[in-house]
Design an enzyme around this catalytic site. Structure first.
Site, mmCIF file in Angstrom:
data_model
loop_
_atom_site.group_PDB
_atom_site.id
_atom_site.type_symbol
_atom_site.label_atom_id
_atom_site.label_comp_id
_atom_site.label_asym_id
_atom_site.label_seq_id
_atom_site.Cartn_x
_atom_site.Cartn_y
_atom_site.Cartn_z
ATOM 1 N N TYR A 1 0.838 -1.204 0.000
ATOM 2 C CA TYR A 1 0.000 0.000 0.000
ATOM 3 C C TYR A 1 0.878 1.262 0.000
ATOM 4 O O TYR A 1 0.672 2.176 -0.807
ATOM 5 C CB TYR A 1 -0.908 -0.029 1.227
ATOM 6 C CG TYR A 1 -1.896 1.115 1.322
ATOM 7 C CD1 TYR A 1 -3.023 1.158 0.507
ATOM 8 C CD2 TYR A 1 -1.702 2.157 2.229
ATOM 9 C CE1 TYR A 1 -3.932 2.197 0.608
ATOM 10 C CE2 TYR A 1 -2.613 3.198 2.331
ATOM 11 C CZ TYR A 1 -3.727 3.213 1.514
ATOM 12 O OH TYR A 1 -4.621 4.247 1.604
ATOM 13 N N VAL A 2 1.870 1.289 0.885
ATOM 14 C CA VAL A 2 2.747 2.465 0.970
ATOM 15 C C VAL A 2 3.465 2.690 -0.361
ATOM 16 O O VAL A 2 3.579 3.828 -0.832
ATOM 17 C CB VAL A 2 3.752 2.301 2.127
ATOM 18 C CG1 VAL A 2 4.855 3.346 2.056
ATOM 19 C CG2 VAL A 2 3.034 2.391 3.474
ATOM 20 N N ILE B 1 -9.036 8.027 8.353
ATOM 21 C CA ILE B 1 -10.393 8.491 8.064
ATOM 22 C C ILE B 1 -11.357 7.327 8.301
ATOM 23 O O ILE B 1 -11.137 6.220 7.787
ATOM 24 C CB ILE B 1 -10.515 8.993 6.607
ATOM 25 C CG1 ILE B 1 -9.428 10.041 6.280
ATOM 26 C CG2 ILE B 1 -11.912 9.544 6.335
ATOM 27 C CD1 ILE B 1 -9.462 11.308 7.081
HETATM 28 N N1 LIG Z 1 -9.850 5.542 5.130
HETATM 29 C C1 LIG Z 1 -8.606 5.919 5.329
HETATM 30 O O1 LIG Z 1 -8.126 5.994 6.483
HETATM 31 C C2 LIG Z 1 -7.730 6.308 4.182
HETATM 32 C C3 LIG Z 1 -6.486 6.875 4.478
HETATM 33 C C4 LIG Z 1 -5.645 7.252 3.444
HETATM 34 C C5 LIG Z 1 -6.037 7.080 2.143
HETATM 35 N N2 LIG Z 1 -7.246 6.532 1.855
HETATM 36 C C6 LIG Z 1 -7.584 6.378 0.439
HETATM 37 O O2 LIG Z 1 -8.839 6.942 0.165
HETATM 38 C C7 LIG Z 1 -9.464 6.252 -0.928
HETATM 39 C C8 LIG Z 1 -10.858 5.813 -0.503
HETATM 40 O O3 LIG Z 1 -10.727 4.980 0.633
HETATM 41 P P1 LIG Z 1 -11.946 4.643 1.620
HETATM 42 O O4 LIG Z 1 -11.414 4.741 2.992
HETATM 43 O O5 LIG Z 1 -13.156 5.387 1.229
HETATM 44 O O6 LIG Z 1 -12.078 3.085 1.269
HETATM 45 P P2 LIG Z 1 -13.350 2.111 1.280
HETATM 46 O O7 LIG Z 1 -14.320 2.570 2.304
HETATM 47 O O8 LIG Z 1 -12.766 0.746 1.373
HETATM 48 O O9 LIG Z 1 -13.959 2.330 -0.179
HETATM 49 C C9 LIG Z 1 -13.189 1.951 -1.296
HETATM 50 C C10 LIG Z 1 -13.827 2.495 -2.541
HETATM 51 O O10 LIG Z 1 -12.984 2.119 -3.646
HETATM 52 C C11 LIG Z 1 -13.758 1.385 -4.567
HETATM 53 N N3 LIG Z 1 -12.952 0.349 -5.201
HETATM 54 C C12 LIG Z 1 -12.209 -0.612 -4.607
HETATM 55 N N4 LIG Z 1 -11.643 -1.390 -5.549
HETATM 56 C C13 LIG Z 1 -12.069 -0.902 -6.746
HETATM 57 C C14 LIG Z 1 -11.835 -1.276 -8.085
HETATM 58 N N5 LIG Z 1 -11.081 -2.333 -8.425
HETATM 59 N N6 LIG Z 1 -12.426 -0.532 -9.054
HETATM 60 C C15 LIG Z 1 -13.206 0.522 -8.759
HETATM 61 N N7 LIG Z 1 -13.478 0.910 -7.509
HETATM 62 C C16 LIG Z 1 -12.904 0.200 -6.526
HETATM 63 C C17 LIG Z 1 -14.908 0.775 -3.785
HETATM 64 O O11 LIG Z 1 -15.979 0.517 -4.688
HETATM 65 P P3 LIG Z 1 -17.129 -0.631 -4.437
HETATM 66 O O12 LIG Z 1 -17.559 -0.496 -3.019
HETATM 67 O O13 LIG Z 1 -18.209 -0.315 -5.401
HETATM 68 O O14 LIG Z 1 -16.478 -1.938 -4.730
HETATM 69 C C18 LIG Z 1 -15.194 1.913 -2.788
HETATM 70 O O15 LIG Z 1 -15.997 2.900 -3.382
HETATM 71 C C19 LIG Z 1 -8.533 5.089 -1.262
HETATM 72 O O16 LIG Z 1 -7.706 5.435 -2.348
HETATM 73 C C20 LIG Z 1 -7.704 4.932 0.000
HETATM 74 O O17 LIG Z 1 -6.454 4.333 -0.251
HETATM 75 C C21 LIG Z 1 -8.111 6.130 2.851
#
Ligand SMILES: NC(=O)c1ccc[n+]([C@@H]2O[C@H](COP(=O)([O-])OP(=O)(O)OC[C@H]3O[C@@H](n4cnc5c(N)ncnc54)[C@H](OP(=O)(O)O)[C@@H]3O)[C@@H](O)[C@H]2O)c1
Length: 252
Positions: A162-163, A195
């Protein structure tokens, strides 16, 4: 001079695509951009009912939204989502590369298939979407990547893949900012900290990390969406190539 309507709807007339927009941070971004007046398309894979509900919610509030099923690791489908956005709205001004996956395990237990999957969704898809969307953007266009503060500060063991992908997104952002500047398009990377979403619930496996955050709490998805809205707005026209940490001070 700003009129009342441009103050209330600073993104009126703008057309956006958000990848992975049916839930989590992506859904907050979709709602915020639509609330600020943009027409918003978003992709989803598994969250079909949430995608349909979100479209209804935005339309009921008088906005324009479109849900497109497209796996980011299926590059033809992703390019198709960009094309469908352009066909439906008559163009694209804002691309938010939000879709992402994570996997935490000791470095010697990852398979190369898992390596390829994280790289495909978190990095290669960003490049593919930019290649498809940026040539169609007018001056004032915006590419906004959702990276991670983990690119700079990673307090957890087991986060090697991931990193790596999120650090690569930060580098890609800097390079693309230079490539797209002559077209008047900015490229920025928003790096969330902890988040509260399905990926990182407040009571999940990373929760102990919250103790290291100076502001003493997890962030909300809406707090990432507000930065996306600002970067999308004309006011942010001189910001490009930046990685912006939204992390409650967790990386200081
Ligand atoms: N939450 C945190 O603490 C955090 C921190 C740093 C960065 N981020 C980044 O923020 C972004 C969103 O994260 P989140 O926390 O909202 O994650 P999440 O709750 O797990 O949601 C992930 C989202 O990505 C979509 N997704 C996953 N695999 C996919 C694929 N192959 N094609 C298209 N869509 C895909 C999912 O769609 P479906 O549900 O429709 O499958 C969902 O909408 C990510 O890039 C993550 O790395 C999050």
């Amino acid at each position: 001079m700003q009129t009342t309507s441009t103050m209330n709807k600073p993104l009126a007339g703008r057309k956006a695509l958000v990848t992975g927009g049916a839930r989590g941070i992506g859904a907050a971004i979709v709602k915020r951009l639509a609330g600020d007046g943009a027409s918003v398309a978003f992709t989803y894979v598994s969250a079909q009912s949430k995608a349909e509900e979100l479209v209804q919610e935005i339309k009921s509030a008088g906005g324009q939204a479109l849900a497109i099923r497209a796996d980011s690791a299926d590059f033809e489908a992703l390019k198709g989502a960009v094309e469908e956005t352009i066909q439906s709205f008559g163009g694209i001004d804002i691309l938010v590369n939000n879709a992402g996956i994570t996997s935490l395990k000791p470095y010697d237990q990852f398979t190369l298939e898992e390596f390829d999957q994280l790289v495909a969704v978190n990095l290669k898809a960003v490049f593919v979407a930019v290649q498809a969307a940026a040539p169609q953007m007018k001056p004032g266009g915006r590419v906004i990547n959702i990276g991670s503060v983990a690119a700079e500060f990673n307090p957890f063991p087991g986060n090697s893949l991931y990193v790596s992908t999120k650090a690569a997104v930060a580098g890609l952002t800097r390079a693309l900012a230079r490539d797209l500047a002559p077209q008047g398009i900015t490229v920025n990377n928003i790096q969330p900290g902890m988040i509260d979403t399905d990926m990182n619930p407040e009571n999940g496996p990373y929760a102990s990390g919250a103790q290291m955050i100076p502001l003493g709490r997890y962030g909300k998805a809406s707090e990432i969406a507000s930065m996306v809205a600002y970067i999308s707005s004309p006011e942010a026209g001189y910001i490009t190539g930046a990685s912006l940490n939204i992390d409650g001070g967790g990386s200081v």
